[in-house]
Design a protein around this motif. Structure first.
Motif, PDB file in Angstrom:
ATOM      1  N   LYS A 293       0.825  -1.214   0.000  1.00 61.89           N
ATOM      2  CA  LYS A 293       0.000   0.000   0.000  1.00 61.89           C
ATOM      3  C   LYS A 293       0.859   1.264   0.000  1.00 61.89           C
ATOM      4  O   LYS A 293       0.517   2.245  -0.658  1.00 61.89           O
ATOM      5  CB  LYS A 293      -0.909   0.006   1.236  1.00 61.89           C
ATOM      6  CG  LYS A 293      -1.978  -1.078   1.219  1.00 61.89           C
ATOM      7  CD  LYS A 293      -2.863  -1.022   2.438  1.00 61.89           C
ATOM      8  CE  LYS A 293      -2.128  -1.424   3.694  1.00 61.89           C
ATOM      9  NZ  LYS A 293      -3.023  -1.528   4.857  1.00 61.89           N
ATOM     10  N   LEU A 294       1.961   1.237   0.713  1.00 59.96           N
ATOM     11  CA  LEU A 294       2.791   2.433   0.837  1.00 59.96           C
ATOM     12  C   LEU A 294       3.649   2.684  -0.402  1.00 59.96           C
ATOM     13  O   LEU A 294       3.712   3.797  -0.917  1.00 59.96           O
ATOM     14  CB  LEU A 294       3.699   2.287   2.061  1.00 59.96           C
ATOM     15  CG  LEU A 294       3.073   2.637   3.411  1.00 59.96           C
ATOM     16  CD1 LEU A 294       3.972   2.162   4.533  1.00 59.96           C
ATOM     17  CD2 LEU A 294       2.828   4.132   3.513  1.00 59.96           C
ATOM     18  N   GLN A 295       4.367   1.637  -0.848  1.00 57.61           N
ATOM     19  CA  GLN A 295       5.248   1.744  -2.020  1.00 57.61           C
ATOM     20  C   GLN A 295       6.189   2.949  -1.929  1.00 57.61           C
ATOM     21  O   GLN A 295       6.282   3.772  -2.840  1.00 57.61           O
ATOM     22  CB  GLN A 295       4.417   1.810  -3.306  1.00 57.61           C
ATOM     23  CG  GLN A 295       3.739   0.505  -3.663  1.00 57.61           C
ATOM     24  CD  GLN A 295       4.729  -0.599  -4.002  1.00 57.61           C
ATOM     25  OE1 GLN A 295       5.607  -0.425  -4.841  1.00 57.61           O
ATOM     26  NE2 GLN A 295       4.601  -1.735  -3.345  1.00 57.61           N
ATOM     27  N   ILE A 296       6.879   3.060  -0.799  1.00 62.16           N
ATOM     28  CA  ILE A 296       7.870   4.121  -0.629  1.00 62.16           C
ATOM     29  C   ILE A 296       9.242   3.493  -0.425  1.00 62.16           C
ATOM     30  O   ILE A 296       9.377   2.448   0.206  1.00 62.16           O
ATOM     31  CB  ILE A 296       7.521   5.049   0.552  1.00 62.16           C
ATOM     32  CG1 ILE A 296       7.292   4.234   1.834  1.00 62.16           C
ATOM     33  CG2 ILE A 296       6.292   5.891   0.232  1.00 62.16           C
ATOM     34  CD1 ILE A 296       7.024   5.091   3.055  1.00 62.16           C
ATOM     35  N   GLU A 297      10.249   4.141  -0.982  1.00 56.17           N
ATOM     36  CA  GLU A 297      11.601   3.584  -0.957  1.00 56.17           C
ATOM     37  C   GLU A 297      12.318   3.870   0.350  1.00 56.17           C
ATOM     38  O   GLU A 297      13.152   3.071   0.806  1.00 56.17           O
ATOM     39  CB  GLU A 297      12.406   4.141  -2.128  1.00 56.17           C
ATOM     40  CG  GLU A 297      13.767   3.500  -2.289  1.00 56.17           C
ATOM     41  CD  GLU A 297      14.458   3.940  -3.569  1.00 56.17           C
ATOM     42  OE1 GLU A 297      15.632   3.581  -3.756  1.00 56.17           O
ATOM     43  OE2 GLU A 297      13.820   4.652  -4.367  1.00 56.17           O
ATOM     44  N   SER A 298      11.996   5.006   0.980  1.00 54.07           N
ATOM     45  CA  SER A 298      12.703   5.369   2.203  1.00 54.07           C
ATOM     46  C   SER A 298      11.823   6.259   3.075  1.00 54.07           C
ATOM     47  O   SER A 298      10.842   6.846   2.604  1.00 54.07           O
ATOM     48  CB  SER A 298      14.012   6.102   1.870  1.00 54.07           C
ATOM     49  OG  SER A 298      13.733   7.324   1.190  1.00 54.07           O
ATOM     50  N   LEU A 299      12.185   6.344   4.331  1.00 52.90           N
ATOM     51  CA  LEU A 299      11.585   7.268   5.282  1.00 52.90           C
ATOM     52  C   LEU A 299      12.716   7.952   6.035  1.00 52.90           C
ATOM     53  O   LEU A 299      13.590   7.269   6.587  1.00 52.90           O
ATOM     54  CB  LEU A 299      10.666   6.541   6.269  1.00 52.90           C
ATOM     55  CG  LEU A 299       9.284   6.110   5.762  1.00 52.90           C
ATOM     56  CD1 LEU A 299       8.626   5.177   6.761  1.00 52.90           C
ATOM     57  CD2 LEU A 299       8.390   7.334   5.506  1.00 52.90           C
ATOM     58  N   ALA A 300      12.717   9.253   6.022  1.00 53.01           N
ATOM     59  CA  ALA A 300      13.776  10.021   6.688  1.00 53.01           C
ATOM     60  C   ALA A 300      15.156   9.551   6.226  1.00 53.01           C
ATOM     61  O   ALA A 300      16.082   9.415   7.040  1.00 53.01           O
ATOM     62  CB  ALA A 300      13.641   9.926   8.201  1.00 53.01           C
ATOM     63  N   ASP A 301      15.279   9.302   4.924  1.00 47.57           N
ATOM     64  CA  ASP A 301      16.538   8.898   4.295  1.00 47.57           C
ATOM     65  C   ASP A 301      17.048   7.534   4.756  1.00 47.57           C
ATOM     66  O   ASP A 301      18.218   7.200   4.541  1.00 47.57           O
ATOM     67  CB  ASP A 301      17.632   9.953   4.525  1.00 47.57           C
ATOM     68  CG  ASP A 301      17.293  11.278   3.870  1.00 47.57           C
ATOM     69  OD1 ASP A 301      16.700  11.256   2.774  1.00 47.57           O
ATOM     70  OD2 ASP A 301      17.584  12.333   4.472  1.00 47.57           O
ATOM     71  N   ARG A 302      16.175   6.737   5.377  1.00 45.76           N
ATOM     72  CA  ARG A 302      16.525   5.361   5.705  1.00 45.76           C
ATOM     73  C   ARG A 302      15.778   4.430   4.761  1.00 45.76           C
ATOM     74  O   ARG A 302      14.598   4.648   4.483  1.00 45.76           O
ATOM     75  CB  ARG A 302      16.144   4.995   7.139  1.00 45.76           C
ATOM     76  CG  ARG A 302      17.137   5.450   8.192  1.00 45.76           C
ATOM     77  CD  ARG A 302      16.910   6.854   8.600  1.00 45.76           C
ATOM     78  NE  ARG A 302      17.700   7.221   9.774  1.00 45.76           N
ATOM     79  CZ  ARG A 302      17.709   8.455  10.255  1.00 45.76           C
ATOM     80  NH1 ARG A 302      16.995   9.415   9.681  1.00 45.76           N
ATOM     81  NH2 ARG A 302      18.425   8.730  11.335  1.00 45.76           N
TER      82      ARG A 302
END
Length: 363
Positions: free
Chosen positions: A314-323
């Motif tokens: 659902k999110l399909q994001i590569e990073s959060l806060a550069d992590r």
């Protein structure tokens, strides 16, 4: 229900101490009885065949007795893969809880892991079953979360019991987590105790004993959730063993978040922070921004961010806060009873299917 209120109610159901908690449990105990009566009346109607519809192909139902996560998705994947590898045209049917009009997280996970197995979602699963038979030439149907959905006739019922809370505090909703009384396990054709590795041998034997007391002839299998690999948003794959000794922050929106935490700990990850959302949580932009701030405040520079595959699709994001964000893909492994389960599946697939009612018979 807000997440804090939900967590408080769950803690009350599970034995939280205090005057307010005791008074709340007493009220919930009273409220369970109208629910039990309604469930009993409904099941009596289905037992008599009222409203039950056959669709002309074998139907394997996968369900549970309790609300919350018991590991149905990896088990459905296991069944579909076995039947597909046996040369059968398989189709999965589900209600699609938490889909908000589209494909829900479970469907997206199954489609990602089994792209050649059709998965249909809608409230009317009889219509879905007919569509699968007539338009997709399905030879066997897997009804996901189907133990209480009795309108669609099934050839067999497989019921999962989570070893960490198999009987939902032994009370029906809202006093406990049971969807229906424990004795209704007698309708099942096999019980599968999931997460069998997360309890002691004595606790596992106690679960077996209680099942056998309720349904003496019911076959029992045990299963574990096996971490398979780490997935990245661009299709990257990493070995789970890379988590050993690694600092991680983790979050999820599943029915049993503690099971996810346990999997990470078993892999040797050092969990700096852990956060849970409601099951089937639909992540908004505000949620992602909040997660960014949370990761920034909790994680060190080398930390990875971990979530479940259900959340990741659902999110399909590569990073959060550069992590980097990684999804832990989980599979189901049978410890005991696998041969008996597979023999049952083969028998069901070869059995005469429940016939169509007269008004649906083909000319």
């Amino acid at each position: 229900m807000g997440s804090r209120l939900r967590d408080w109610v769950l803690s009350v159901i599970r034995g939280r101490r205090g005057v307010l908690a005791s008074m709340t449990r007493a009220g919930l105990w009273t409220l369970q009885w109208p629910y039990r009566l309604a469930v009993a009346w409904r099941n009596r109607q289905f037992d008599r065949g009222v409203g039950v519809v056959g669709v002309g192909v074998p139907v394997i139902s996968v369900g549970n007795l309790t609300v919350g996560g018991t590991g149905k998705t990896p088990f459905v994947e296991y069944l579909a893969q076995f039947l597909r590898d046996s040369g059968l045209q398989v189709c999965i049917l589900s209600r699609g809880y938490g889909s908000d009009g589209g494909r829900n997280d479970e469907a997206m996970v199954l489609e990602e892991n089994l792209p050649d197995v059709p998965h249909l979602q809608a409230a009317d699963r009889v219509t879905l079953a007919l569509t699968a038979r007539e338009e997709l030439a399905a030879e066997v149907l897997i009804l996901d979360d189907g133990f209480q959905h009795r309108r669609l006739a099934r050839t067999c019922d497989l019921v999962l019991l989570d070893a960490t809370d198999p009987f939902g505090q032994e009370h029906c909703l809202p006093r406990g987590l049971l969807r229906e009384p424990i004795r209704n396990l007698r309708r099942a054709h096999m019980a599968i105790i999931s997460r069998a590795d997360q309890v002691s041998p004595d606790e596992l034997q106690a679960i077996r004993t209680q099942i056998q007391r309720i349904a003496p002839d019911l076959p029992i299998a045990t299963a574990v959730h096996q971490p398979l690999e780490l997935l990245g948003v661009a299709g990257q794959q990493q070995a789970c063993e890379l988590l050993a000794g690694r600092s991680v922050v983790a979050f999820c929106g599943i029915g049993n978040p503690e099971a996810f935490r346990h999997s990470l700990e078993q892999l040797g990850a050092t969990i700096r922070a852990f956060r849970s959302f409601p099951d089937h949580h639909a992540y908004s932009r505000d949620d992602v921004a909040d997660l960014e701030r949370w990761v920034e405040s909790q994680a060190d520079a080398d930390a990875w961010v971990l979530t479940t595959q259900k959340d990741f699709v659902k999110l399909q994001i590569e990073s959060l806060a550069d992590r980097p964000v990684w999804a832990l893909r989980i599979g189901m492994g049978l410890r005991e009873g696998e041969e008996r389960l597979q023999a049952l599946l083969e028998q069901v697939a070869a059995s005469p299917s429940v016939p169509l009612p007269d008004e649906l018979d083909e000319e």
